[in-house]
Design a protein around this motif. Structure first.
Motif, PDB file in Angstrom:
ATOM      1  N   THR A   1       0.818  -1.208   0.000  1.00 22.93           N
ATOM      2  CA  THR A   1       0.000   0.000   0.000  1.00 22.93           C
ATOM      3  C   THR A   1       0.851   1.256   0.000  1.00 22.93           C
ATOM      4  OG1 THR A   1      -1.738  -1.171   1.202  1.00 22.93           O
ATOM      5  CG2 THR A   1      -1.820   1.236   1.231  1.00 22.93           C
TER       6      THR A   1
ATOM      7  N   ASP B   1      -2.923  -4.932  -3.126  1.00 23.42           N
ATOM      8  CA  ASP B   1      -4.382  -4.813  -3.146  1.00 23.42           C
ATOM      9  C   ASP B   1      -4.817  -4.536  -4.579  1.00 23.42           C
ATOM     10  OD1 ASP B   1      -4.513  -5.026  -0.307  1.00 23.42           O
ATOM     11  OD2 ASP B   1      -3.949  -2.913  -0.174  1.00 23.42           O
TER      12      ASP B   1
ATOM     13  N   SER C   1      -3.773   1.519  -5.377  1.00 24.86           N
ATOM     14  CA  SER C   1      -3.262   0.856  -4.169  1.00 24.86           C
ATOM     15  C   SER C   1      -1.770   1.122  -3.963  1.00 24.86           C
ATOM     16  CB  SER C   1      -3.528  -0.648  -4.235  1.00 24.86           C
ATOM     17  OG  SER C   1      -2.724  -1.267  -5.231  1.00 24.86           O
ATOM     18  N   TRP C   2      -1.050   1.463  -5.054  1.00 23.91           N
ATOM     19  CA  TRP C   2       0.358   1.852  -4.933  1.00 23.91           C
ATOM     20  C   TRP C   2       0.607   3.055  -5.846  1.00 23.91           C
ATOM     21  CZ3 TRP C   2       4.367   0.644  -8.736  1.00 23.91           C
ATOM     22  CH2 TRP C   2       3.894   0.000  -9.871  1.00 23.91           C
TER      23      TRP C   2
END
Length: 206
Positions: A21, A49, A54-55
């Protein structure tokens, strides 16, 4: 967590990297990144995720001629910004960056697929697919001539967003499957030579 590349990093065919994350890959001005997938064995950069944003994605601040992403898929990125300028996207080219981005799919970014809105970049963007993002690209108008082919449909906004920039030298804008969108116009400076190919659609803001 930002993983900073200060040397030469090579990702071979079929490599998969999963990011936690808000993690991201930052290619610094002393580093380079070569993502060397093939048509049969693509490189995958993904999030732990499986949700958009998510990143953070991959951030280039390097003019190393080795910088290249070929035959890769980058998914679920475009989340938190990399810097105080609020730069977001699955792949970001900061000022004075050299990058070849070819035969690559950018998908499910929470923001842009590709972001290059600063001066001095040397870019070659060919045969990429950008879909399921907020918009496929957010670029300076001067970089519109670096885009060759590809597919940019299936996003929230199906348009190459080109912020006002200065076009100098010789430029040719090729027809894409989406319009070039200029929210605040553009400038072709004295000595500039802009050729707009048949079928190009240009969409201007208020």
């Amino acid at each position: 967590c930002l993983y900073v590349v200060r040397g030469d990093l090579i990702l071979d065919p079929a490599v998969t990297i999963q990011f936690g994350t808000d993690a991201g890959l930052n290619v610094s001005n002393t580093g380079s990144l070569q993502v060397l997938g093939t048509e049969q064995d693509q490189v995958l950069l993904t999030g732990e995720d499986k949700i958009p944003g998510s990143w953070r994605g991959v951030f280039f601040h390097s003019n190393d001629l080795k910088n290249k992403i070929d035959h890769a898929t980058i998914e679920y990125a475009g989340g938190e910004a990399f810097n105080s300028n609020d730069d977001k996207g699955a792949v970001i080219a900061y000022a004075d960056t050299h990058l070849e981005l070819t035969n690559t799919t950018l998908i499910n970014s929470e923001t842009y697929g590709f972001n290059a809105n600063y001066g001095g970049d040397e870019l070659h963007l060919e045969n990429n697919t950008i879909t399921a993002c907020a918009a496929p690209m957010y670029i300076s108008a001067a970089y519109a001539s670096t885009i060759y082919g590809g597919s940019y449909i299936g996003n929230d906004l199906d348009a190459i967003v080109a912020e006002r920039g200065f076009v100098v030298g010789d430029h040719t804008w090729a027809k894409l499957d989406v319009p070039f969108h200029f929210p605040s116009g553009m400038d072709v400076l004295a000595g500039g030579n802009l050729t707009i190919a048949p079928g190009v659609i240009m969409m201007f803001g208020q």
